[in-house]
Design a protein around this motif. Structure first.
Motif, PDB file in Angstrom:
ATOM      1  N   GLY A 114       0.793  -1.223   0.000  1.00 33.67           N
ATOM      2  CA  GLY A 114       0.000   0.000   0.000  1.00 33.67           C
ATOM      3  C   GLY A 114       0.828   1.276   0.000  1.00 33.67           C
ATOM      4  O   GLY A 114       0.304   2.356  -0.259  1.00 33.67           O
ATOM      5  N   ASP A 115       2.132   1.177   0.313  1.00 36.29           N
ATOM      6  CA  ASP A 115       2.994   2.361   0.295  1.00 36.29           C
ATOM      7  C   ASP A 115       3.117   2.902  -1.126  1.00 36.29           C
ATOM      8  O   ASP A 115       3.207   2.144  -2.096  1.00 36.29           O
ATOM      9  CB  ASP A 115       4.406   2.025   0.791  1.00 36.29           C
ATOM     10  CG  ASP A 115       4.500   1.888   2.295  1.00 36.29           C
ATOM     11  OD1 ASP A 115       3.498   2.158   2.992  1.00 36.29           O
ATOM     12  OD2 ASP A 115       5.587   1.510   2.770  1.00 36.29           O
ATOM     13  N   ARG A 116       3.146   4.218  -1.246  1.00 32.60           N
ATOM     14  CA  ARG A 116       3.399   4.874  -2.522  1.00 32.60           C
ATOM     15  C   ARG A 116       4.914   4.973  -2.697  1.00 32.60           C
ATOM     16  O   ARG A 116       5.632   5.365  -1.769  1.00 32.60           O
ATOM     17  CB  ARG A 116       2.780   6.254  -2.522  1.00 32.60           C
ATOM     18  CG  ARG A 116       2.944   6.956  -3.829  1.00 32.60           C
ATOM     19  CD  ARG A 116       2.256   8.297  -3.787  1.00 32.60           C
ATOM     20  NE  ARG A 116       2.530   8.970  -5.047  1.00 32.60           N
ATOM     21  CZ  ARG A 116       2.007  10.096  -5.388  1.00 32.60           C
ATOM     22  NH1 ARG A 116       1.170  10.703  -4.598  1.00 32.60           N
ATOM     23  NH2 ARG A 116       2.313  10.649  -6.543  1.00 32.60           N
ATOM     24  N   VAL A 117       5.406   4.615  -3.882  1.00 37.77           N
ATOM     25  CA  VAL A 117       6.842   4.647  -4.157  1.00 37.77           C
ATOM     26  C   VAL A 117       7.093   5.341  -5.492  1.00 37.77           C
ATOM     27  O   VAL A 117       6.209   5.426  -6.340  1.00 37.77           O
ATOM     28  CB  VAL A 117       7.446   3.218  -4.185  1.00 37.77           C
ATOM     29  CG1 VAL A 117       7.389   2.583  -2.812  1.00 37.77           C
ATOM     30  CG2 VAL A 117       6.723   2.329  -5.193  1.00 37.77           C
ATOM     31  N   THR A 118       8.319   5.840  -5.663  1.00 31.63           N
ATOM     32  CA  THR A 118       8.731   6.391  -6.943  1.00 31.63           C
ATOM     33  C   THR A 118      10.000   5.691  -7.394  1.00 31.63           C
ATOM     34  O   THR A 118      10.755   5.163  -6.583  1.00 31.63           O
ATOM     35  CB  THR A 118       8.996   7.911  -6.856  1.00 31.63           C
ATOM     36  OG1 THR A 118      10.025   8.144  -5.898  1.00 31.63           O
ATOM     37  CG2 THR A 118       7.756   8.678  -6.481  1.00 31.63           C
ATOM     38  N   LYS A 119      10.210   5.679  -8.703  1.00 31.52           N
ATOM     39  CA  LYS A 119      11.404   5.088  -9.286  1.00 31.52           C
ATOM     40  C   LYS A 119      11.897   6.058 -10.346  1.00 31.52           C
ATOM     41  O   LYS A 119      11.107   6.599 -11.115  1.00 31.52           O
ATOM     42  CB  LYS A 119      11.078   3.740  -9.931  1.00 31.52           C
ATOM     43  CG  LYS A 119      12.233   3.170 -10.736  1.00 31.52           C
ATOM     44  CD  LYS A 119      11.801   2.256 -11.854  1.00 31.52           C
ATOM     45  CE  LYS A 119      11.009   2.849 -12.939  1.00 31.52           C
ATOM     46  NZ  LYS A 119      11.670   3.419 -14.097  1.00 31.52           N
ATOM     47  N   THR A 126      11.016   9.548 -13.964  1.00 30.22           N
ATOM     48  CA  THR A 126      10.433   9.185 -12.673  1.00 30.22           C
ATOM     49  C   THR A 126       9.022   8.668 -12.872  1.00 30.22           C
ATOM     50  O   THR A 126       8.206   9.308 -13.545  1.00 30.22           O
ATOM     51  CB  THR A 126      10.416  10.400 -11.728  1.00 30.22           C
ATOM     52  OG1 THR A 126      11.775  10.823 -11.531  1.00 30.22           O
ATOM     53  CG2 THR A 126       9.807  10.046 -10.375  1.00 30.22           C
ATOM     54  N   THR A 127       8.753   7.498 -12.298  1.00 27.86           N
ATOM     55  CA  THR A 127       7.411   6.917 -12.328  1.00 27.86           C
ATOM     56  C   THR A 127       6.966   6.664 -10.890  1.00 27.86           C
ATOM     57  O   THR A 127       7.781   6.540  -9.982  1.00 27.86           O
ATOM     58  CB  THR A 127       7.381   5.604 -13.138  1.00 27.86           C
ATOM     59  OG1 THR A 127       8.332   4.687 -12.591  1.00 27.86           O
ATOM     60  CG2 THR A 127       7.712   5.846 -14.588  1.00 27.86           C
ATOM     61  N   ILE A 128       5.668   6.590 -10.696  1.00 32.58           N
ATOM     62  CA  ILE A 128       5.085   6.422  -9.371  1.00 32.58           C
ATOM     63  C   ILE A 128       4.284   5.131  -9.349  1.00 32.58           C
ATOM     64  O   ILE A 128       3.641   4.774 -10.338  1.00 32.58           O
ATOM     65  CB  ILE A 128       4.166   7.619  -9.039  1.00 32.58           C
ATOM     66  CG1 ILE A 128       4.972   8.922  -9.060  1.00 32.58           C
ATOM     67  CG2 ILE A 128       3.465   7.426  -7.715  1.00 32.58           C
ATOM     68  CD1 ILE A 128       4.118  10.167  -8.993  1.00 32.58           C
ATOM     69  N   GLY A 129       4.317   4.434  -8.219  1.00 28.43           N
ATOM     70  CA  GLY A 129       3.545   3.207  -8.091  1.00 28.43           C
ATOM     71  C   GLY A 129       3.145   2.954  -6.638  1.00 28.43           C
ATOM     72  O   GLY A 129       3.480   3.723  -5.746  1.00 28.43           O
ATOM     73  N   ILE A 130       2.430   1.868  -6.449  1.00 30.80           N
ATOM     74  CA  ILE A 130       1.980   1.426  -5.136  1.00 30.80           C
ATOM     75  C   ILE A 130       2.513   0.007  -4.925  1.00 30.80           C
ATOM     76  O   ILE A 130       2.401  -0.844  -5.812  1.00 30.80           O
ATOM     77  CB  ILE A 130       0.444   1.410  -5.035  1.00 30.80           C
ATOM     78  CG1 ILE A 130      -0.148   2.790  -5.332  1.00 30.80           C
ATOM     79  CG2 ILE A 130      -0.024   0.881  -3.675  1.00 30.80           C
ATOM     80  CD1 ILE A 130       0.172   3.846  -4.301  1.00 30.80           C
TER      81      ILE A 130
END
Length: 134
Positions: A114-119, A126-130
């Motif tokens: 459930g944490d939001r992360v970026t790569k 930069t992309t964002i995911g869960i």
């Protein structure tokens, strides 16, 4: 001293050029290693022990610095607790001494579903995911 940062551009002996995931430390001896994808470190026929270089394009010309050697990885499905998960992960040795330039600008934490992360990737930005699984 060779330094790198998360999302840095790397290349292999088989001319695969892509993104270094990050620098991590082994559990058994706390040595720094490079974490990337199997398709990056072992793609195009690369093998265990092949060279990995850091790519620098900051001066408008591409230069290379020795970074490490591919160690091991996995590409494909693995079964954990009765569920299948697709894995594309690999590890390389790391020649440089760790220093402040390798530290995450945000810090470290324990990943939780459930944490939001970026790569940040060299090719993808930069992309964002869960996190859906750990």
């Amino acid at each position: 001293m060779t330094t790198s940062k998360n999302g840095a551009l790397i290349t292999t002996s088989t001319a695969i050029t892509s993104t270094l995931g990050c620098v991590v430390y082994t559990l058994h001896d706390a040595q720094p290693v490079l974490l990337s994808s199997w398709h990056v470190l072992f793609g195009n026929g690369a093998r265990e022990g092949d060279a990995v270089w850091l790519v620098n394009e900051s001066d408008g010309e591409r230069t290379y610095a020795p970074l490490g050697r591919s160690l091991y990885g996995k590409l494909g499905l693995v079964r954990v607790d009765g569920e299948e998960h697709y894995i594309d992960c690999a590890v390389s040795s790391f020649f440089a001494e760790p220093d402040a330039a390798l530290a995450s600008p945000i810090g470290t934490d324990i990943p939780r579903i459930g944490d939001r992360v970026t790569k940040t990737g060299a090719a993808t930005g930069t992309t964002i995911g869960i996190i859906i699984d750990v």
